[in-house]
Design a protein around this motif. Structure first.
Motif, short mmCIF file in Angstrom:
data_model
loop_
_atom_site.label_atom_id
_atom_site.label_comp_id
_atom_site.label_asym_id
_atom_site.label_seq_id
_atom_site.Cartn_x
_atom_site.Cartn_y
_atom_site.Cartn_z
N VAL A 132 0.82 -1.21 0.00
CA VAL A 132 0.00 0.00 0.00
C VAL A 132 0.86 1.26 0.00
O VAL A 132 0.43 2.30 -0.50
N PHE A 133 2.06 1.16 0.54
CA PHE A 133 3.03 2.25 0.40
C PHE A 133 4.44 1.67 0.57
O PHE A 133 4.72 1.02 1.58
N PRO A 134 5.35 1.93 -0.39
CA PRO A 134 6.69 1.32 -0.37
C PRO A 134 7.68 2.12 0.48
O PRO A 134 8.58 2.79 -0.04
N THR A 135 7.54 2.01 1.79
CA THR A 135 8.36 2.84 2.68
C THR A 135 9.85 2.56 2.52
O THR A 135 10.66 3.50 2.45
N GLU A 136 10.23 1.29 2.45
CA GLU A 136 11.65 0.98 2.30
C GLU A 136 12.19 1.51 0.98
O GLU A 136 13.32 2.00 0.91
N MET A 137 11.41 1.41 -0.06
CA MET A 137 11.83 1.95 -1.34
C MET A 137 12.03 3.46 -1.24
O MET A 137 12.99 4.00 -1.80
N LEU A 138 11.14 4.14 -0.54
CA LEU A 138 11.27 5.59 -0.37
C LEU A 138 12.58 5.94 0.34
O LEU A 138 13.30 6.86 -0.08
N TRP A 139 12.91 5.22 1.42
CA TRP A 139 14.19 5.46 2.10
C TRP A 139 15.34 5.28 1.11
O TRP A 139 16.28 6.09 1.07
N ALA A 140 15.27 4.24 0.29
CA ALA A 140 16.35 3.94 -0.64
C ALA A 140 16.47 5.00 -1.73
O ALA A 140 17.58 5.40 -2.11
N LEU A 141 15.33 5.46 -2.25
CA LEU A 141 15.38 6.48 -3.29
C LEU A 141 15.93 7.79 -2.74
O LEU A 141 16.71 8.48 -3.42
N ALA A 142 15.54 8.13 -1.52
CA ALA A 142 16.10 9.33 -0.89
C ALA A 142 17.60 9.18 -0.68
O ALA A 142 18.35 10.18 -0.71
N ALA A 143 18.05 7.93 -0.47
CA ALA A 143 19.48 7.66 -0.29
C ALA A 143 20.22 7.57 -1.62
O ALA A 143 21.38 7.17 -1.65
N GLY A 144 19.56 7.92 -2.72
CA GLY A 144 20.23 8.04 -4.01
C GLY A 144 20.04 6.89 -4.97
O GLY A 144 20.53 6.94 -6.10
N CYS A 145 19.35 5.82 -4.57
CA CYS A 145 19.18 4.68 -5.46
C CYS A 145 18.31 5.01 -6.67
O CYS A 145 17.36 5.80 -6.57
N VAL A 146 18.62 4.40 -7.78
CA VAL A 146 17.71 4.37 -8.92
C VAL A 146 16.58 3.39 -8.56
O VAL A 146 16.84 2.33 -7.97
N GLY A 147 15.36 3.73 -8.90
CA GLY A 147 14.23 2.87 -8.54
C GLY A 147 13.73 2.04 -9.71
O GLY A 147 13.45 2.59 -10.78
N ILE A 148 13.62 0.73 -9.51
CA ILE A 148 13.03 -0.15 -10.52
C ILE A 148 11.86 -0.88 -9.88
O ILE A 148 12.02 -1.57 -8.87
N VAL A 149 10.69 -0.72 -10.46
CA VAL A 149 9.46 -1.29 -9.90
C VAL A 149 8.84 -2.25 -10.89
O VAL A 149 8.62 -1.90 -12.06
N GLU A 150 8.56 -3.47 -10.43
CA GLU A 150 7.76 -4.39 -11.22
C GLU A 150 6.29 -4.11 -10.90
O GLU A 150 5.88 -4.21 -9.74
N TYR A 151 5.53 -3.74 -11.91
CA TYR A 151 4.15 -3.32 -11.68
C TYR A 151 3.27 -4.49 -11.25
O TYR A 151 3.32 -5.58 -11.83
N HIS A 152 2.44 -4.24 -10.21
CA HIS A 152 1.41 -5.18 -9.77
C HIS A 152 0.16 -4.38 -9.41
O HIS A 152 0.26 -3.28 -8.88
N ALA A 153 -0.98 -4.95 -9.68
CA ALA A 153 -2.25 -4.24 -9.49
C ALA A 153 -2.48 -3.84 -8.04
O ALA A 153 -3.12 -2.81 -7.77
N ASP A 154 -1.96 -4.63 -7.09
CA ASP A 154 -2.18 -4.35 -5.67
C ASP A 154 -0.96 -3.72 -5.01
O ASP A 154 -0.77 -3.85 -3.80
N SER A 155 -0.15 -3.04 -5.80
CA SER A 155 1.02 -2.34 -5.26
C SER A 155 1.02 -0.90 -5.74
O SER A 155 0.73 -0.62 -6.91
#
Length: 353
Positions: free
Chosen positions: A264-287
């Motif tokens: 429902v919300f990718p909190t760990e991904m947000l921490w990582a993106l703020a830390a400079g990571c490039v973000g790669i997301v595999e799309y899913h209907a419930d994400s």
């Protein structure tokens, strides 16, 4: 401001995503000096009806989690007696929203409904009623906003407010050793780590190292899969790490891969993106993870292992960063102020926006 938070269950009963979200928000207000009172089922020993813990007052409206009826009957009057400026209630369980709203009427205080959506949203009549009892509804993502609208909430009554992060904390940690890819999540049935492993297996002829952060019931299964794919020598299973440890890994990593099927919300991904990571997301209907990378030149959205592998390769052309100021609007001070502005506007408007 005196803010009443209502949640039959709290993090002291169960450490769920929904309960952590509410606890995070109330602690942000506590740290700013607001008067925070939580109305919940009693989780402490003894006969005291309320306790103070870490600057927060907890009211045991009922004794234990079995006394649901008692909680509903007593809540409006206990709330009104404390004369809150605003009432902030969780959507789990929906019947408590009605009792909290009634308490708001008695106290002449607006009611804000926090609808996090962890575990989905039931389609019964009580969620539909809950959608109409609050003066304002807060959700963490557009995904959950859609679910709530499908339960009868008006689109104009919903605010999307993300989980907050501490940007200053991101800036202050030292980066760990560099790796090309990092994944972080509880390793359960919804982790879908196999998508990332299959993509990495396609890149065997390239140089890369990857780190998996997290533990859970499917860890052994994923370790066997890595061995079967002959990529285990390039993978590190770091297990559960402290936030400090995770931020060190994220600042050293180049790509954060999000492949989980439910989020429902990718909190760990947000921490990582703020830390400079490039973000790669595999799309899913419930994400909702794709919402963080839409329209961003350092984000990729994929729908297959082949696309995921290509995205990892293409991400290698982007510069390495250890902080990204694009995500400063997600800082905890900004998120707290968004809530505060909402509270004050509701007060000034008599609960109508």
């Amino acid at each position: 401001m005196r803010i009443a938070f209502v949640s039959f269950e709290t993090v002291h009963h169960e450490d769920s995503e929904t309960n952590r979200r509410l606890q995070t928000i109330l602690e942000l207000f506590r740290d700013q000096g607001h008067d925070i009172e939580v109305f919940c089922a009693q989780f402490w020993e003894g006969e005291r009806s309320k306790i103070q813990r870490n600057g927060i007052t907890y009211h045991g409206v009922s004794v234990g989690l079995d006394a649901r009826a008692s909680f509903l009957v007593r809540l409006p009057f206990v709330l009104a007696a404390t004369k809150p400026d605003v009432i902030h209630v969780g959507a789990v369980w929906p019947k408590q929203v009605f009792a909290a709203s009634w308490g708001g009427t008695l106290a002449r205080a607006p009611t804000v409904l926090e609808w996090y959506g962890d575990g989905g949203i039931d389609e019964g009549r009580w969620p539909r009623r809950a959608a109409k009892w609050a003066d304002r509804i807060v959700v963490p993502s557009e995904l959950v906003a859609t679910w709530v609208r499908e339960r009868g909430a008006e689109i104009d009554s919903i605010d999307v407010v993300p989980n907050p992060i501490d940007c200053e904390r991101v800036r202050t940690v030292e980066p760990a050793d560099p790796v090309e890819v990092v994944y972080a999540r509880r390793l359960d049935a919804d982790a879908n780590l196999e998508s990332l492993f299959l993509a990495l297996a396609e890149l065997r002829t390239r140089e890369w190292q990857a780190t998996v952060v997290g533990d859970g019931p499917e860890r052994a299964t994923y370790e066997r899969l890595a061995s079967d794919l002959r990529i285990d020598d390039r993978l590190t299973f770091a297990g559960d790490c402290s936030l400090e440890g995770r931020l060190e890994i994220y600042r050293g990593a180049h790509v954060f891969a999000q492949t989980a099927e439910h989020c429902v919300f990718p909190t760990e991904m947000l921490w990582a993106l703020a830390a400079g990571c490039v973000g790669i997301v595999e799309y899913h209907a419930d994400s909702s993870a794709h919402e963080l990378v839409e329209g961003w030149d350092r984000g990729f959205r994929t729908t297959s292992e082949a696309e995921l592998a290509d995205a990892i390769v293409n991400a290698g052309d982007l510069e390495h960063r250890e902080f990204d100021d694009r995500f400063e609007p997600y800082d905890e001070t900004v998120v707290r102020d968004r809530y505060l502005t909402m509270y004050r506007t509701l007060q000034d408007s008599g609960g109508l926006l």
